[in-house]
Design a protein around this motif. Structure first.
Motif, PDB file in Angstrom:
ATOM      1  N   PHE A 115       1.386   7.200  -6.526  1.00 44.73           N
ATOM      2  CA  PHE A 115       0.419   8.299  -6.775  1.00 44.73           C
ATOM      3  C   PHE A 115       0.833   9.589  -6.390  1.00 44.73           C
ATOM      4  O   PHE A 115       0.631  10.508  -6.977  1.00 44.73           O
ATOM      5  N   SER A 116       1.883   9.633  -5.516  1.00 44.74           N
ATOM      6  CA  SER A 116       2.154  10.914  -4.856  1.00 44.74           C
ATOM      7  C   SER A 116       3.193  11.234  -5.938  1.00 44.74           C
ATOM      8  O   SER A 116       3.150  12.855  -6.222  1.00 44.74           O
ATOM      9  N   ALA A 168       0.579   2.789 -12.368  1.00 44.96           N
ATOM     10  CA  ALA A 168       0.234   2.827 -10.992  1.00 44.96           C
ATOM     11  C   ALA A 168      -1.102   1.954 -10.824  1.00 44.96           C
ATOM     12  O   ALA A 168      -1.275   1.226  -9.965  1.00 44.96           O
ATOM     13  N   GLY A 169      -1.961   2.148 -11.581  1.00 50.40           N
ATOM     14  CA  GLY A 169      -3.234   1.510 -11.552  1.00 50.40           C
ATOM     15  C   GLY A 169      -2.830  -0.197 -11.893  1.00 50.40           C
ATOM     16  O   GLY A 169      -3.622  -0.914 -11.271  1.00 50.40           O
ATOM     17  N   ASP A 170      -2.106  -0.335 -12.962  1.00 53.08           N
ATOM     18  CA  ASP A 170      -1.829  -1.836 -13.064  1.00 53.08           C
ATOM     19  C   ASP A 170      -1.226  -2.419 -11.897  1.00 53.08           C
ATOM     20  O   ASP A 170      -1.265  -3.477 -11.653  1.00 53.08           O
ATOM     21  N   TYR A 171      -0.024  -1.487 -11.372  1.00 51.20           N
ATOM     22  CA  TYR A 171       0.496  -1.982  -9.998  1.00 51.20           C
ATOM     23  C   TYR A 171      -0.332  -2.661  -8.970  1.00 51.20           C
ATOM     24  O   TYR A 171      -0.444  -3.599  -8.520  1.00 51.20           O
ATOM     25  N   ASN A 172      -1.324  -1.465  -8.850  1.00 51.05           N
ATOM     26  CA  ASN A 172      -2.225  -1.555  -7.672  1.00 51.05           C
ATOM     27  C   ASN A 172      -3.223  -2.972  -8.218  1.00 51.05           C
ATOM     28  O   ASN A 172      -3.322  -3.803  -7.324  1.00 51.05           O
ATOM     29  N   SER A 173      -3.611  -3.157  -9.200  1.00 51.10           N
ATOM     30  CA  SER A 173      -4.401  -4.306  -9.927  1.00 51.10           C
ATOM     31  C   SER A 173      -3.371  -5.623  -9.413  1.00 51.10           C
ATOM     32  O   SER A 173      -4.076  -6.682  -9.233  1.00 51.10           O
ATOM     33  N   ALA A 201       0.789  -1.343   0.101  1.00 52.19           N
ATOM     34  CA  ALA A 201      -0.033  -0.121   0.064  1.00 52.19           C
ATOM     35  C   ALA A 201       0.678   1.292   0.021  1.00 52.19           C
ATOM     36  O   ALA A 201       0.592   2.164  -0.690  1.00 52.19           O
ATOM     37  N   LYS A 202       1.996   1.221   0.693  1.00 45.53           N
ATOM     38  CA  LYS A 202       2.815   2.361   0.807  1.00 45.53           C
ATOM     39  C   LYS A 202       3.390   2.617  -0.705  1.00 45.53           C
ATOM     40  O   LYS A 202       3.624   3.725  -1.177  1.00 45.53           O
ATOM     41  N   GLU A 203       3.790   1.522  -1.192  1.00 43.94           N
ATOM     42  CA  GLU A 203       4.399   1.720  -2.745  1.00 43.94           C
ATOM     43  C   GLU A 203       3.499   2.253  -3.573  1.00 43.94           C
ATOM     44  O   GLU A 203       3.913   3.212  -4.429  1.00 43.94           O
TER      45      GLU A 203
END
Length: 183
Positions: A33-34, A69-74, A26-28
């Motif tokens: 996103f930051s 970032a979205g792909d990594y989140n998924s 979650a931090k990554e």
């Protein structure tokens, strides 16, 4: 199964491990996103100074970072993501241990079937005398009497018994219908 596994120290250790992985990932993702936010603010500050080509280039860079970032989140938190895989990996030994205990209890008690009441099996009634959770916990080295005493102590401190009306009595039905008519 949930009730029994939650009492095992191995389960608690697996949950702690899962929390560590979840927080790390979650931090990554927050960091990604930051970075996107920083890029957007920098773009907005410089936008009036940029040529159309540079504007498109920066916008594309920001879009690429957002997609990444979205792909990594998924990849991490998706249905078959790394968190799901890690949970499966960490819980496998715990579930296997409980399954061995269940098999042994069923064999010792000569049971042909044992249902997990917390699953989607849709049981309408179970006689408490057929609850073998205590035997499985004993097989796993957990003291069910201590668990029940602790549960009863918590319930006694936090809740008072609640008397619910019986809806099948004629008097109760007429009271209920009067209340419904007033509403």
């Amino acid at each position: 199964m949930e009730f029994i596994t939650s009492k095992l120290p191995e389960y608690q250790a697996a949950q702690t491990e899962m929390k560590k992985f979840s927080e790390k990932w979650a931090k990554e993702i927050r960091d990604k996103f930051s970075e996107i936010d920083r890029m957007q603010r920098a773009y907005m500050a410089e936008e009036i100074l940029l040529t159309e080509d540079l504007k498109r280039k920066r916008q594309n860079e920001i879009k690429e970072k957002e997609l990444e970032a979205g792909d990594y989140n998924s990849k991490i938190f998706g249905m078959e993501g790394l968190l799901f895989q890690k949970k499966k990996e960490l819980m496998k030994p715990v579930l296997e241990k409980v399954q061995r205990a269940v098999t042994k209890v069923c064999s010792q008690r000569r049971l042909d079937f044992m249902f997990d009441k917390s699953s989607d099996v849709g049981m309408l009634y179970t006689n408490p005398k057929h609850d073998y959770s205590d035997y499985v916990m004993e097989e796993l080295g957990i003291d069910p009497k201590a668990i029940k005493a602790l549960s009863n102590e918590k319930i006694g401190k936090s809740e008072q018994p609640v008397q619910l009306p019986v809806e099948n009595s004629p008097k109760q039905k007429s009271t209920n219908s009067k209340l419904n008519n007033k509403q």
